[in-house]
Write a protein that holds these residues in place. Structure first.
Motif, short mmCIF file in Angstrom:
data_model
loop_
_atom_site.label_atom_id
_atom_site.label_comp_id
_atom_site.label_asym_id
_atom_site.label_seq_id
_atom_site.Cartn_x
_atom_site.Cartn_y
_atom_site.Cartn_z
N ARG A 90 4.29 14.03 9.43
CA ARG A 90 3.65 12.72 9.63
C ARG A 90 4.13 11.73 8.58
O ARG A 90 4.44 10.57 8.88
CB ARG A 90 2.13 12.87 9.55
CG ARG A 90 1.52 13.60 10.74
CD ARG A 90 0.05 13.92 10.50
NE ARG A 90 -0.52 14.69 11.61
CZ ARG A 90 -1.71 15.28 11.57
NH1 ARG A 90 -2.47 15.20 10.48
NH2 ARG A 90 -2.15 15.96 12.61
N LYS A 91 4.23 12.20 7.34
CA LYS A 91 4.60 11.30 6.25
C LYS A 91 6.10 10.99 6.28
O LYS A 91 6.50 9.82 6.23
CB LYS A 91 4.23 11.98 4.93
CG LYS A 91 4.17 11.04 3.74
CD LYS A 91 2.95 10.13 3.82
CE LYS A 91 2.85 9.26 2.56
NZ LYS A 91 1.73 8.31 2.66
N GLY A 94 7.00 8.74 9.07
CA GLY A 94 6.22 7.50 9.17
C GLY A 94 5.37 7.43 10.42
O GLY A 94 5.14 6.37 11.00
N PHE A 96 2.27 7.00 11.64
CA PHE A 96 1.00 6.55 11.05
C PHE A 96 -0.12 6.39 12.06
O PHE A 96 -1.29 6.32 11.70
CB PHE A 96 1.20 5.24 10.28
CG PHE A 96 1.44 4.06 11.19
CD1 PHE A 96 2.71 3.77 11.65
CD2 PHE A 96 0.38 3.26 11.60
CE1 PHE A 96 2.93 2.70 12.51
CE2 PHE A 96 0.59 2.18 12.45
CZ PHE A 96 1.86 1.90 12.90
N GLU A 129 -5.73 6.76 11.60
CA GLU A 129 -4.62 6.50 10.67
C GLU A 129 -4.17 7.84 10.11
O GLU A 129 -4.99 8.71 9.82
CB GLU A 129 -5.10 5.57 9.54
CG GLU A 129 -3.99 4.82 8.82
CD GLU A 129 -3.12 5.68 7.91
OE1 GLU A 129 -1.95 5.37 7.72
OE2 GLU A 129 -3.64 6.71 7.39
N ASN A 131 -1.26 8.32 7.65
CA ASN A 131 -0.36 8.39 6.48
C ASN A 131 -1.06 8.13 5.16
O ASN A 131 -0.42 8.13 4.11
CB ASN A 131 0.81 7.40 6.63
CG ASN A 131 1.92 7.94 7.52
OD1 ASN A 131 2.93 7.28 7.71
ND2 ASN A 131 1.75 9.13 8.08
N PHE A 136 -3.65 11.98 1.28
CA PHE A 136 -2.39 11.82 0.56
C PHE A 136 -2.58 11.27 -0.85
O PHE A 136 -1.62 10.96 -1.54
CB PHE A 136 -1.42 10.93 1.34
CG PHE A 136 -0.92 11.60 2.61
CD1 PHE A 136 0.09 12.55 2.55
CD2 PHE A 136 -1.50 11.30 3.84
CE1 PHE A 136 0.54 13.18 3.70
CE2 PHE A 136 -1.05 11.93 5.00
CZ PHE A 136 -0.03 12.87 4.93
N GLU A 161 -1.67 -0.92 4.98
CA GLU A 161 -1.92 0.27 5.78
C GLU A 161 -3.06 0.03 6.78
O GLU A 161 -3.01 0.48 7.93
CB GLU A 161 -2.31 1.45 4.88
CG GLU A 161 -1.18 1.98 4.00
CD GLU A 161 -1.69 2.99 2.97
OE1 GLU A 161 -1.00 3.99 2.76
OE2 GLU A 161 -2.76 2.77 2.35
N ASN A 237 -8.02 8.42 8.17
CA ASN A 237 -7.47 9.75 8.39
C ASN A 237 -8.57 10.83 8.41
O ASN A 237 -8.65 11.64 9.34
CB ASN A 237 -6.46 10.02 7.27
CG ASN A 237 -5.38 11.02 7.65
OD1 ASN A 237 -5.52 11.76 8.60
ND2 ASN A 237 -4.32 11.05 6.87
N SER A 261 1.30 11.01 17.88
CA SER A 261 1.39 10.42 16.54
C SER A 261 2.66 9.58 16.51
O SER A 261 3.76 10.12 16.60
CB SER A 261 1.47 11.51 15.47
OG SER A 261 0.37 12.38 15.59
N ASP A 263 5.31 6.32 15.23
CA ASP A 263 5.77 5.45 14.16
C ASP A 263 5.78 4.01 14.68
O ASP A 263 5.25 3.73 15.75
CB ASP A 263 7.14 5.91 13.64
CG ASP A 263 8.28 5.61 14.61
OD1 ASP A 263 8.04 5.04 15.69
OD2 ASP A 263 9.43 5.97 14.28
#
Ligand code: IPM
Ligand code: MG
Length: 346
Positions: A90-91, A94, A96, A129, A131, A136, A161, A237, A261, A263
C-alpha cells in the motif's frame, strides 16, 4: 495486460485459484504472473515482501491479492511479519484510497447478523484512507520512568493526506446517492479535528454533496441500528479497518466483501476484505466470492473492462439465487464448488 497474482497465506491460494478460473472465462486479455507474499514468502525467501514480488507488483497493470497472516509468524520481529507485506505494498505503490462496498445480495438477507428488513437496506461504500494514521506513525516499545514497559504508536494526518481522500469520498458520493458521512473522533483527537476541518474545507468544491460528520463510536452503533442511512463513508485508516469488518457482517458474511486499493492513477490492488483464516485453510471451506467480486472491481476500475465486471457480478448473484452457499453462508459447498457455481452461471 499483466496481472500480479499474490495469493499469500491461509485460504488466499484457494480463493485466488477460483478467481483465476472465473477471469479466464470472461476475458482472454489478461496475463498472470504469480509471486509469494506474506508468511509464505517469509518461509520461502526470508521476507514477507521480497524484492521480486514488489517489482512484479510495480510492473503489473493491477494486483490481485489473496490474504496474509500466519500464526507461525506472530512472534517474528514486526518488520518480518506477514501483515507488513500488504502494508508495504500500500505504501510503496501509493495505494491510498481503499474502496470497500458493502451491499447485501438480496438472496443473503437471512445470512446477515441483522434482521432482514434492516439488512436489506444496506448499500454503501466505505472509503478508507490507507497510507497514514496510526498505522504508519512512529511506534515502539519503551520504559516508563519507573521501569515499566510501554508500547506507543503515534497517530497523525497532514492536511494534504486528508484532502486527497476526502476528494475520493466526495467523488464517490457524486456517482451514487450524493451523501457523504465523514467519520472521526474529533471530540477527543487532534488528528480528527484536523480531519474534520479539512473535510469541511474540501466540501466547498462539492456543493452538490450532502456532507455529515459522525463520531466513530456512534458510527459503529448506527451501522447496526440503521445501516441504510449510509451512502458513502469516508474515514481514516484505523477506523476504516474496524468499520469495514463490521459492515461486512451486516451485509451477510465477511466472505462476501471485495475491496479496491487505488493510487492517484487508478492503478490498484484488489483483495477480499477477509483475512487468511488459518483455522479453515486447506479444507475447501473458504468462500471465494469476495475475491471473485474483487476481480470484478479490478476489471472495472483498473482495466476498463466494465462489461466483463458486470457479467461476473451478475453470475455471483445468479449462483446465490440458485442456492449456492459455502459454510459461512450456512451451506455446504466447497470453495471449488462455489467457483463451479459461478462458472455455471456464466
Ligand atoms: C485489512 C487487514 C489489514 C489491515 C491487516 C492484514 C494488516 O485487516 O486489510 O483490513 O489492518 O489493514
Ligand atoms: Mg481489516
Amino acid at each position: 495486460m499483466l496481472i500480479a497474482l499474490l495469493p499469500g497465506d491461509g485460504i488466499g491460494p484457494e480463493v485466488i485459484a477460483e478467481t483465476v478460473r472465473v477471469l479466464d472465462r470472461v476475458t482472454d486479455k489478461l496475463v498472470f504472473e504469480t509471486a509469494p507474499v506474506g508468511g509464505a514468502a517469509y518461509k520461502a525467501e526470508g521476507h514477507p515482501l521480497p524484492p521480486a514480488t514488489l517489482d512484479l507488483a510495480k510492473r503489473a497493470r493491477a494486483i490481485l491479492f489473496g490474504a496474509v497472516g500466519d500464526p507461525d509468524c506472530d512472534r517474528l520481529e514486526r518488520h518480518l511479519r506477514p501483515e507488513q507485506a500488504i502494508l508495504g505494498l500500500r505504501k510503496e505503490l501509493g495505494l491510498f484510497a481503499n474502496l470497500r462496498p458493502a451491499t447485501l445480495f438480496k438472496e443473503l438477507a437471512d445470512a446477515s447478523a441483522l434482521r432482514p428488513e434492516v439488512a436489506g437496506a444496506i448499500d454503501m461504500v466505505i472509503i478508507r484512507e490507507l497510507n497514514g494514521d496510526v498505522y504508519f506513525g512512529e511506534k515502539g516499545m519503551r520504559k516508563t520512568a519507573s521501569g515499566r514497559r510501554e508500547g506507543y504508536d503515534i497517530m497523525s494526518y497532514n492536511e494534504d493526506e486528508v484532502a486527497r481522500i476526502a476528494r475520493v469520498g466526495f467523488e464517490t458520493a457524486r456517482a451514487r446517492r450524493g451523501k457523504l458521512c465523514s467519520v472521526d473522533k474529533a471530540n477527543v483527537l487532534e488528528t480528527s479535528q484536523l480531519w474534520r476541518d479539512v473535510v469541511i474545507e474540501v466540501s466547498a468544491e462539492f456543493p452538490d454533496i450532502e456532507l455529515s460528520h459522525m463520531y466513530v463510536d456512534n458510527a459503529a452503533m448506527q451501522l447496526v441500528r440503521n445501516p441504510g442511512q449510509f451512502d458513502v463513508i469516508v474515514t481514516g485508516n484505523l477506523f476504516g479497518d474496524i468499520l469495514s469488518d463490521q459492515a461486512s457482517m451486516c451485509a451477510g458474511s465477511i466472505g462476501m466483501l471485495p475491496s479496491a486499493s487505488l493510487d492517484a492513477n487508478q492503478k490498484g490492488l484488489y483483495e477480499p476484505i477477509h483475512g487468511s483464516a488459518p483455522d479453515i485453510a486447506g479444507q475447501g471451506k473458504a468462500n471465494p466470492l469476495a475475491t471473485i467480486l474483487s476481480a470484478a472491481m479490478m476489471l472495472r476500475y483498473s482495466l476498463g473492462l466494465a462489461a466483463e465486471a458486470d457479467r461476473i457480478e451478475a453470475a455471483v448473484g445468479a449462483a446465490l439465487e440458485k442456492g449456492a452457499r459455502t459454510p459461512d453462508l450456512g451451506g455446504t459447498l466447497t470453495t471449488v464448488q462455489m467457483g463451479d457455481a459461478v462458472l455455471a452461471a456464466l
